[in-house]
Design a protein around this motif. Sequence first.
Motif, PDB file in Angstrom:
ATOM      1  N   VAL A  38      -6.951 -26.109 -61.786  1.00 37.56           N
ATOM      2  CA  VAL A  38      -5.768 -25.507 -62.108  1.00 37.56           C
ATOM      3  C   VAL A  38      -4.540 -25.736 -61.720  1.00 37.56           C
ATOM      4  O   VAL A  38      -4.779 -25.110 -60.439  1.00 37.56           O
ATOM      5  N   ASN A  39      -3.339 -26.383 -61.180  1.00 36.62           N
ATOM      6  CA  ASN A  39      -1.987 -25.431 -60.089  1.00 36.62           C
ATOM      7  C   ASN A  39      -1.582 -24.698 -61.157  1.00 36.62           C
ATOM      8  O   ASN A  39      -0.957 -24.891 -61.767  1.00 36.62           O
ATOM      9  N   ALA A  40      -1.793 -23.561 -60.451  1.00 42.02           N
ATOM     10  CA  ALA A  40      -0.792 -22.591 -61.077  1.00 42.02           C
ATOM     11  C   ALA A  40       0.297 -23.084 -60.682  1.00 42.02           C
ATOM     12  O   ALA A  40       1.587 -21.854 -61.707  1.00 42.02           O
ATOM     13  N   GLY A  41       1.247 -23.148 -60.098  1.00 40.34           N
ATOM     14  CA  GLY A  41       2.513 -23.100 -60.213  1.00 40.34           C
ATOM     15  C   GLY A  41       2.402 -24.135 -61.389  1.00 40.34           C
ATOM     16  O   GLY A  41       3.703 -24.236 -61.641  1.00 40.34           O
ATOM     17  N   GLU A  42       1.989 -25.116 -60.982  1.00 43.15           N
ATOM     18  CA  GLU A  42       3.164 -26.160 -62.424  1.00 43.15           C
ATOM     19  C   GLU A  42       2.594 -25.247 -64.138  1.00 43.15           C
ATOM     20  O   GLU A  42       3.651 -24.921 -65.062  1.00 43.15           O
ATOM     21  N   VAL A  43       1.385 -24.282 -64.212  1.00 46.22           N
ATOM     22  CA  VAL A  43       1.799 -23.372 -65.202  1.00 46.22           C
ATOM     23  C   VAL A  43       3.101 -22.446 -66.134  1.00 46.22           C
ATOM     24  O   VAL A  43       3.554 -22.096 -66.314  1.00 46.22           O
ATOM     25  N   ALA A  44       3.102 -22.277 -63.631  1.00 44.80           N
ATOM     26  CA  ALA A  44       4.445 -20.814 -63.305  1.00 44.80           C
ATOM     27  C   ALA A  44       5.674 -21.092 -64.158  1.00 44.80           C
ATOM     28  O   ALA A  44       6.729 -20.667 -64.963  1.00 44.80           O
ATOM     29  N   GLN A  45       5.676 -22.487 -63.778  1.00 43.50           N
ATOM     30  CA  GLN A  45       6.920 -22.861 -64.637  1.00 43.50           C
ATOM     31  C   GLN A  45       7.062 -23.207 -66.021  1.00 43.50           C
ATOM     32  O   GLN A  45       8.422 -22.976 -65.717  1.00 43.50           O
ATOM     33  N   GLN A  46       5.990 -23.272 -66.937  1.00 43.72           N
ATOM     34  CA  GLN A  46       6.424 -23.337 -68.586  1.00 43.72           C
ATOM     35  C   GLN A  46       7.180 -21.732 -68.888  1.00 43.72           C
ATOM     36  O   GLN A  46       7.208 -21.587 -69.448  1.00 43.72           O
ATOM     37  N   PHE A  47       7.157 -20.867 -67.752  1.00 46.64           N
ATOM     38  CA  PHE A  47       7.079 -19.807 -67.921  1.00 46.64           C
ATOM     39  C   PHE A  47       8.111 -19.013 -67.210  1.00 46.64           C
ATOM     40  O   PHE A  47       8.176 -17.967 -66.737  1.00 46.64           O
ATOM     41  N   LEU A  48       9.260 -19.576 -66.822  1.00 47.65           N
ATOM     42  CA  LEU A  48      10.457 -19.312 -65.728  1.00 47.65           C
ATOM     43  C   LEU A  48      10.959 -18.064 -67.055  1.00 47.65           C
ATOM     44  O   LEU A  48      11.598 -18.349 -67.973  1.00 47.65           O
ATOM     45  N   GLY A  49      11.052 -16.847 -66.268  1.00 49.22           N
ATOM     46  CA  GLY A  49      12.375 -15.551 -66.290  1.00 49.22           C
ATOM     47  C   GLY A  49      10.589 -14.900 -67.289  1.00 49.22           C
ATOM     48  O   GLY A  49      11.453 -14.166 -68.063  1.00 49.22           O
ATOM     49  N   GLN A  50       9.916 -14.981 -67.424  1.00 43.33           N
ATOM     50  CA  GLN A  50       8.707 -14.744 -68.036  1.00 43.33           C
ATOM     51  C   GLN A  50       7.370 -14.003 -67.247  1.00 43.33           C
ATOM     52  O   GLN A  50       6.471 -14.295 -67.461  1.00 43.33           O
ATOM     53  N   PRO A  51       7.740 -13.297 -66.155  1.00 44.72           N
ATOM     54  CA  PRO A  51       6.011 -13.237 -65.116  1.00 44.72           C
ATOM     55  C   PRO A  51       6.067 -12.280 -65.999  1.00 44.72           C
ATOM     56  O   PRO A  51       4.256 -12.411 -65.368  1.00 44.72           O
ATOM     57  N   GLN A  52       5.925 -11.639 -66.940  1.00 46.90           N
ATOM     58  CA  GLN A  52       4.774 -10.604 -67.082  1.00 46.90           C
ATOM     59  C   GLN A  52       3.804 -11.463 -67.855  1.00 46.90           C
ATOM     60  O   GLN A  52       2.512 -11.681 -67.796  1.00 46.90           O
ATOM     61  N   LYS A  53       4.381 -12.612 -68.209  1.00 46.06           N
ATOM     62  CA  LYS A  53       2.992 -13.807 -68.951  1.00 46.06           C
ATOM     63  C   LYS A  53       2.913 -14.988 -68.158  1.00 46.06           C
ATOM     64  O   LYS A  53       1.425 -15.665 -68.828  1.00 46.06           O
ATOM     65  N   ILE A  54       2.876 -14.466 -66.606  1.00 46.57           N
ATOM     66  CA  ILE A  54       2.601 -16.261 -65.914  1.00 46.57           C
ATOM     67  C   ILE A  54       0.410 -15.779 -65.383  1.00 46.57           C
ATOM     68  O   ILE A  54       0.213 -16.876 -65.897  1.00 46.57           O
ATOM     69  N   ALA A  55       0.626 -14.406 -65.261  1.00 51.71           N
ATOM     70  CA  ALA A  55      -1.110 -14.346 -64.521  1.00 51.71           C
ATOM     71  C   ALA A  55      -2.151 -14.562 -66.259  1.00 51.71           C
ATOM     72  O   ALA A  55      -2.930 -15.167 -65.725  1.00 51.71           O
ATOM     73  N   GLU A  56      -1.465 -14.589 -67.307  1.00 47.34           N
ATOM     74  CA  GLU A  56      -2.085 -14.325 -68.938  1.00 47.34           C
ATOM     75  C   GLU A  56      -2.130 -16.427 -68.980  1.00 47.34           C
ATOM     76  O   GLU A  56      -3.678 -16.804 -68.993  1.00 47.34           O
ATOM     77  N   ALA A  57      -1.072 -16.801 -68.690  1.00 44.65           N
ATOM     78  CA  ALA A  57      -0.865 -18.153 -69.364  1.00 44.65           C
ATOM     79  C   ALA A  57      -1.933 -18.820 -67.783  1.00 44.65           C
ATOM     80  O   ALA A  57      -2.953 -20.110 -67.993  1.00 44.65           O
ATOM     81  N   VAL A  58      -2.213 -18.628 -66.884  1.00 43.41           N
ATOM     82  CA  VAL A  58      -2.937 -19.128 -65.519  1.00 43.41           C
ATOM     83  C   VAL A  58      -4.908 -19.045 -66.111  1.00 43.41           C
ATOM     84  O   VAL A  58      -5.616 -19.728 -65.904  1.00 43.41           O
ATOM     85  N   ARG A  59      -4.910 -17.185 -66.240  1.00 41.82           N
ATOM     86  CA  ARG A  59      -6.516 -17.412 -66.959  1.00 41.82           C
ATOM     87  C   ARG A  59      -6.441 -18.732 -67.952  1.00 41.82           C
ATOM     88  O   ARG A  59      -7.854 -18.509 -67.924  1.00 41.82           O
ATOM     89  N   ILE A  60      -5.907 -18.310 -68.701  1.00 40.70           N
ATOM     90  CA  ILE A  60      -6.431 -19.224 -70.201  1.00 40.70           C
ATOM     91  C   ILE A  60      -6.421 -20.433 -69.252  1.00 40.70           C
ATOM     92  O   ILE A  60      -7.708 -22.095 -70.415  1.00 40.70           O
ATOM     93  N   ALA A  61      -5.511 -21.545 -68.733  1.00 40.80           N
ATOM     94  CA  ALA A  61      -5.440 -22.057 -68.122  1.00 40.80           C
ATOM     95  C   ALA A  61      -6.623 -22.728 -67.473  1.00 40.80           C
ATOM     96  O   ALA A  61      -7.733 -23.662 -67.328  1.00 40.80           O
ATOM     97  N   ARG A  62      -7.334 -22.179 -67.480  1.00 47.65           N
ATOM     98  CA  ARG A  62      -8.528 -21.757 -66.262  1.00 47.65           C
ATOM     99  C   ARG A  62     -10.003 -21.971 -67.071  1.00 47.65           C
ATOM    100  O   ARG A  62     -10.866 -22.459 -66.926  1.00 47.65           O
ATOM    101  N   ILE A  63      -9.604 -21.198 -68.529  1.00 45.29           N
ATOM    102  CA  ILE A  63     -10.542 -20.729 -69.190  1.00 45.29           C
ATOM    103  C   ILE A  63     -10.832 -22.646 -69.398  1.00 45.29           C
ATOM    104  O   ILE A  63     -12.366 -22.596 -69.854  1.00 45.29           O
ATOM    105  N   ASP A  64      -9.847 -23.132 -70.153  1.00 45.18           N
ATOM    106  CA  ASP A  64      -9.713 -24.090 -70.691  1.00 45.18           C
ATOM    107  C   ASP A  64     -10.467 -25.372 -69.994  1.00 45.18           C
ATOM    108  O   ASP A  64     -11.139 -26.125 -70.009  1.00 45.18           O
ATOM    109  N   ALA A  65     -10.491 -25.395 -68.470  1.00 44.33           N
ATOM    110  CA  ALA A  65     -10.493 -26.232 -67.528  1.00 44.33           C
ATOM    111  C   ALA A  65     -11.849 -25.927 -67.376  1.00 44.33           C
ATOM    112  O   ALA A  65     -13.006 -27.215 -67.298  1.00 44.33           O
ATOM    113  N   ILE A  66     -12.581 -24.768 -67.858  1.00 43.68           N
ATOM    114  CA  ILE A  66     -13.939 -24.134 -67.214  1.00 43.68           C
ATOM    115  C   ILE A  66     -14.670 -24.665 -68.841  1.00 43.68           C
ATOM    116  O   ILE A  66     -15.674 -25.345 -68.622  1.00 43.68           O
ATOM    117  N   ARG A  67     -14.163 -24.666 -70.271  1.00 43.20           N
ATOM    118  CA  ARG A  67     -14.672 -25.459 -70.985  1.00 43.20           C
ATOM    119  C   ARG A  67     -14.831 -26.563 -70.626  1.00 43.20           C
ATOM    120  O   ARG A  67     -16.152 -26.687 -71.689  1.00 43.20           O
TER     121      ARG A  67
END
Length: 410
Positions: free
Chosen positions: A375-404
């Motif tokens: 999971v490219n955390a940087g690419e995930v972060a780009q989807q939430f520019l200006g919303q830093p509070q959402k980045i960590a959870e978005a990265v976590r969800i992306a990793r869970i999806d990859a694990i699934r």
Amino acid sequence: MKTYVVGGAVRDALLGLPVQDRDHVVIGATPEQMLELGYTPVGKDFPVFLHPKTHEEYALARTERKTEKGYKGFVFHTDPSVTLEQDLIRRDLTINAIARSDDGELIDPFGGQRDLQNRVFRHVSAAFEEDPVRILRLARFAARFSEEPHAFTVAPETMELMKRMVEAGEVDALVAERVWQEISRGLMEKKPSRMFEMLRECGALQRLMPELNRLWGVPQPEKFHPEIDTGVHVMLVVDYAAEQGYPLSVRFAALMHDLGKGTTDPAIWPRHHGHEEPGVDLVKQLCERLRVPTDCRDLAIMTARDHGNVGRAMEMRPATLQDMLERNDAFRKPERFLAMLSAARCDCFGRSGLVDIQFPQQNYLTQILHAALSVNAGEVAQQFLGQPQKIAEAVRIARIDAIRAASRVE
């Protein structure tokens, strides 16, 4: 002035083993003479010199006198009149008190060759009890010279001497760094269990590592542990780690993984539900006391906390697997997480009497880790520019999806 090869080089040559380093003792010389011959002084407590060409160590023959407890409580005396036998008698074991002259003659005043032939560790003289480090060294030698059916044993009188030393408090005077130095070296020998068994027999393990010592006599479910005894299990685990050639950090983690079982309520034995949390505290306590290096300490803590979760990994949900990876800082230090899997593997295979043992969890969790790392955390972060509070959870969800996807868990 005469020089002799002494100690381990002579011992190993007589055993037919490779000689790594050669130490020499010099009879009939003064420090001034050594300097005139071009030797470089390096000794702090007594005169030791490096040969001008070979850079091997040459120590002036010496005698010593005990002045206080511990391994530093000595006054050394060097003089051209000190004989070779006077120097050899202060050494620890007869097998290390053999000298070889330049023409190949062996000088063996204390029967070291006989004890080599009989595979016996025997102290040279009463001077042994003046230095508690010698207990650790003997135990380490037991781990090294462990090839069956020719493993070395300890002479009964030497074991009794070591027990008296422990009872007299000599071991309590050892500094942490020296204890760790010998323990870590013993862990890297062929059969580390023999070191701990030797320390336990003479009582030193209870003084140095009581958290480990209390595991003997603690039962485990026979279905999973035919060896039953937790202390016996841990010895099998650490020997398996040595057989696999694992590095020191993995071997130490294998040694520490079950410390918590020594604190569970005997009313629930042989089961030990919840032993992981107290085990972590005990690992921290032991590591602080012995000043264990950070890499060994951290891996041991991880293993004590999560080796049970590794065993249950194939039953876990993707979110739980992600949390385990994050808890162990696997995204920043994946190699350390993989090392923990190696330690957990030792736990699985360190059992007696079980056949067809398998450990699919190692490959499974390695696959899960690689999926999460993809999971490219940087690419995930780009989807939430200006919303830093959402980045960590978005990265976590992306990793869970990859694990699934990697685990095929719906």
